[in-house]
Scaffold this motif. Sequence first.
Motif, short mmCIF file in Angstrom:
data_model
loop_
_atom_site.label_atom_id
_atom_site.label_comp_id
_atom_site.label_asym_id
_atom_site.label_seq_id
_atom_site.Cartn_x
_atom_site.Cartn_y
_atom_site.Cartn_z
N ASP A 2 9.60 -0.86 -6.13
CA ASP A 2 9.56 0.61 -6.06
C ASP A 2 8.56 1.13 -5.03
O ASP A 2 8.34 2.34 -4.93
CB ASP A 2 9.19 1.18 -7.43
N ARG A 3 7.96 0.23 -4.24
CA ARG A 3 6.86 0.65 -3.37
C ARG A 3 7.18 0.57 -1.88
O ARG A 3 6.41 1.08 -1.07
CB ARG A 3 5.61 -0.20 -3.67
N PHE A 4 8.26 -0.09 -1.49
CA PHE A 4 8.51 -0.27 -0.06
C PHE A 4 9.95 0.04 0.30
O PHE A 4 10.86 -0.01 -0.54
CB PHE A 4 8.16 -1.69 0.37
N GLU A 5 10.16 0.33 1.58
CA GLU A 5 11.50 0.49 2.13
C GLU A 5 11.94 -0.80 2.82
O GLU A 5 13.03 -1.30 2.57
CB GLU A 5 11.54 1.64 3.14
N THR A 6 11.10 -1.31 3.73
CA THR A 6 11.44 -2.54 4.45
C THR A 6 10.19 -3.37 4.67
O THR A 6 9.06 -2.86 4.70
CB THR A 6 12.07 -2.25 5.83
N ILE A 7 10.43 -4.68 4.81
CA ILE A 7 9.40 -5.63 5.21
C ILE A 7 10.00 -6.47 6.32
O ILE A 7 11.12 -6.96 6.18
CB ILE A 7 8.97 -6.54 4.04
N ASP A 8 9.27 -6.63 7.41
CA ASP A 8 9.72 -7.51 8.49
C ASP A 8 8.62 -8.52 8.81
O ASP A 8 7.47 -8.13 9.03
CB ASP A 8 10.01 -6.71 9.76
N VAL A 9 8.98 -9.78 8.80
CA VAL A 9 8.09 -10.84 9.30
C VAL A 9 8.80 -11.43 10.50
O VAL A 9 9.73 -12.23 10.36
CB VAL A 9 7.83 -11.91 8.22
N ASN A 10 8.38 -11.01 11.69
CA ASN A 10 9.13 -11.34 12.90
C ASN A 10 8.19 -11.41 14.11
O ASN A 10 7.64 -10.38 14.53
CB ASN A 10 10.20 -10.27 13.14
N PRO A 53 0.83 -1.22 0.00
CA PRO A 53 0.00 0.00 0.00
C PRO A 53 0.86 1.26 0.00
O PRO A 53 2.05 1.22 0.30
CB PRO A 53 -0.80 -0.13 1.30
N GLN A 54 0.23 2.36 -0.31
CA GLN A 54 0.95 3.64 -0.34
C GLN A 54 1.13 4.22 1.05
O GLN A 54 2.00 5.06 1.27
CB GLN A 54 0.21 4.63 -1.23
N MET A 55 0.30 3.79 1.99
CA MET A 55 0.36 4.28 3.36
C MET A 55 0.70 3.14 4.31
O MET A 55 0.51 1.96 3.98
CB MET A 55 -0.97 4.91 3.76
N VAL A 56 1.20 3.49 5.48
CA VAL A 56 1.47 2.49 6.51
C VAL A 56 0.18 1.80 6.92
O VAL A 56 -0.85 2.46 7.08
CB VAL A 56 2.14 3.13 7.74
N VAL A 57 0.21 0.48 7.06
CA VAL A 57 -0.95 -0.28 7.52
C VAL A 57 -0.58 -1.03 8.79
O VAL A 57 0.60 -1.23 9.09
CB VAL A 57 -1.45 -1.26 6.44
N GLY A 58 -1.58 -1.48 9.50
CA GLY A 58 -1.35 -2.24 10.71
C GLY A 58 -0.94 -3.67 10.42
O GLY A 58 -0.91 -4.12 9.26
N GLU A 59 -0.67 -4.39 11.50
CA GLU A 59 -0.20 -5.77 11.39
C GLU A 59 -1.18 -6.64 10.63
O GLU A 59 -0.79 -7.46 9.77
CB GLU A 59 0.04 -6.34 12.78
#
Length: 698
Positions: free
Chosen positions: A668-676, A478-484
């Motif tokens: 081109d859409r994200f900076e980081t992804i964490d699955v933790n 998404p273009q905006m931050v979303v919740g878990e």
Amino acid sequence: MSNSLLPILKPRSVAVIGASNTTSRIGGRPIHSMKAMGYKGRIFPVNPKYQTVQNLPAFRAIGDVPEPVDCALIAVPAAIAVEKIQACAESGVKSAVVFTSGFAEQGEDGELAQREIARIAREGDMRIVGPNCLGVFTTSDAWYGTFSNAPALMKLSAGPIGIVSQSGAYGSHVMLVMQNRGIGCNYWVTTGNESDVDVAEVIEFYAQADDVETIVAYAEGIKHADRIRKALARALDARKPVIFMKVGKTDVGARAAVSHTASLAGSDAIYDALFTQYGVYRADTTEELVDIAYACQHGSYPKGRKISLQTISGGVGVQMADDAVKYGLEVVPLPEATQKKLKDVIPFAGTSNPVDFTAQALNEPDLMLQNISLTVEEADYDSHIIFMTAVPASPFSRDVCADLFRAVKDRYPDEPMIMSLVGERDIVEIYEDLGYPVFEDPSLAVRAMAALTRFGEVFEHRDDDLPPAAPADMLPVPQMVVGEAEAKKILASAGIPVASESLASSATDAVTAASMIDGPCALKIVSSDILHKTEIGGVLLNVEGATAVEEGYRILMQRAADHAPDARIEGVLVSEMVAGGVETVLGVVSDPVFGPAVMFGLGGVFVEVLKDVTFRLAPFGVQEAHRMIDEIRSRVMLDGFRGTAPSDIDALADALARISVFAAANADRFETIDVNPFIVLPKGAAAVDALIVPKGLT
């Protein structure tokens, strides 16, 4: 071979812009070197001050040269260099090597001038090396487009090495050290500021060149990710070893505040991922760079990791065994039956592995030949190192040793073997000519064999490990931050398994959701404005029973109000407690050069303190994911520990491959992804928490 670099590396005609009669000057050295070494092409000095240069007719301008020119050497001051390069392009010159400095390395004005050079290259269909480079040469053609002193210091004719270096001085240094090591170099390219031609393109040229067998590279940074990946893939497909020194081990930047993955993804970790993924050997020192290139000259690559160590010194045998284990080689004992036969042949020998036949065996060299033959024929080793110290150089045993090891090579010509001995150059050459790489230091011999083994593995197991197909209904970042909850929904659409859960907007809804879960549940505050829930106490674990769930809901809402009063609260996530597995971390960081890089490691102390993680560039397939998993030091934890069941490695590898596909599709859409954590169970796996940070929010 059809390649745009041919006019640079195999020119049939050369113009020297700024040619000089003084052979020590930058514009004079290349002409002198080519004439002295026997260059067969045409040389056109260009300098309006002279009628002749070094007894060759000179021309006032490149436009006056009467024949087509493959390559122009630019040896004029920076103030007129761009003008001369433009004139070359207008005259149809196919390529140029720009010695001149004073461009991007000198500030903004120099940067603008260098961009103009790049424009000329692009619009003039002209390939340009430099500016600010030491030049190029091709030994077999006596083409010396360089002002380096190296040609005058060369001891060997052309060899199967191709060298490319961003640094001219270091490239020259490496070439000369290799000469002293007995390694001939055919191609040598220094790329300097890389306005056009870069290290990657030269590697790709070498990968296709029939007269290059080993590629040596040096770089401080890479600008074009696609080029280097393509080049290294071509070298791997051609079964050509690439030995690379990459310097500048710095962190990418300040992304660490947002993500565990980013905090571990320094630029050096990304380069390690690149090199590992494409089978490149990364050297840390000049000695290592040269040693591994030297060992590759004999072209014998073990097919496995089982190594035989044979020695006339028991102490050195132990040392080599320790080194072999350190480098991941397998020092397995000889079969009992073979050990018995060895004892029968040489009763005083140590017969396990290392095999210590002691110097007494030289009294009867046929016995040593039998010893080595039994080891090769009955024990199924993939490689062999033989330590002889100075015995082959002794006047009492020189001929005996040469005959012995000539017989060994005659009998086993394809068996990968390295000799460790001390002797003058004439002694060493005897064994090199027989096909043995020679090292004085037995530890360095082991390191070299480990490198050859690594190349053997990647050459043999190069496969069509394609990334899995992206699901047709895969959701975008998404273009905006979303919740878990939304983050896990997106990842689930990419095929990554997630824990069973539901979002509750009231205490009553939470109790209802919890009643659908068999056993205790986890409660988590859900807000796109609260990225790290644990920092405000926003997670409750092992909550069981309606009363506890209702109270837990109220506690979480109050903590959110106290610690983040302006946060938008979506509700509370009610999740199953995933138990009985191993906590791992899957992450992705968007590297500014290479794009998405996937991280894997075990959770808890392994990632937080030990930083026991590994990276790969996205996308990749399941087999690459398995190799990734096998690299971490804590890998044994996934095999079952103190009575626990082994983890489902296939499910973990599939998840890594799928997150790499998702990351590549959303590069081109994200900076980081964490699955933790991502919990790997005895059967299956599940993402328990997830965070996706879109671009522009760090």
